[in-house]
Design a protein around this motif. Structure first.
Motif, mmCIF file in Angstrom:
data_model
loop_
_atom_site.group_PDB
_atom_site.id
_atom_site.type_symbol
_atom_site.label_atom_id
_atom_site.label_comp_id
_atom_site.label_asym_id
_atom_site.label_seq_id
_atom_site.Cartn_x
_atom_site.Cartn_y
_atom_site.Cartn_z
ATOM 1 N N ASN A 3 34.361 38.128 43.571
ATOM 2 C CA ASN A 3 33.700 39.262 44.205
ATOM 3 C C ASN A 3 32.307 39.515 43.648
ATOM 4 O O ASN A 3 31.844 40.647 43.611
ATOM 5 C CB ASN A 3 34.550 40.529 44.072
ATOM 6 N N LEU A 15 34.017 44.282 51.712
ATOM 7 C CA LEU A 15 32.916 44.075 50.768
ATOM 8 C C LEU A 15 31.554 44.420 51.359
ATOM 9 O O LEU A 15 30.578 44.553 50.617
ATOM 10 C CB LEU A 15 32.911 42.629 50.282
ATOM 11 N N LEU A 43 26.662 40.796 44.906
ATOM 12 C CA LEU A 43 27.304 42.104 44.883
ATOM 13 C C LEU A 43 27.100 42.793 43.529
ATOM 14 O O LEU A 43 26.824 42.125 42.523
ATOM 15 C CB LEU A 43 28.788 41.938 45.191
#
Length: 59
Positions: A3, A15, A43
């Motif tokens: 992630n 996400l 991210l």
């Protein structure tokens, strides 16, 4: 790393909220078949103390 960095084709709706406005829209357009070049989104989980962490930089 699952992630931390996602390609546009891999960015799930869950996400997209963390990808920011531009990253989220580019991923949606890419997944919908619009002529968007292949790309990726970094991210927030890829950062520690405002710096890219070691695991993310290996990607």
């Amino acid at each position: 790393m699952e992630n931390m960095i996602k390609r546009f084709k891999e960015l799930t709706p869950e996400l997209q909220a963390y990808a920011g406005g531009k990253g989220s829209m580019l991923a949606k357009m890419y997944q919908s078949g619009y002529p968007v070049p292949d790309g990726f989104v970094i991210l927030p989980s890829a950062f520690e103390n405002e710096k890219l962490n070691n695991k993310a930089s290996e990607y």
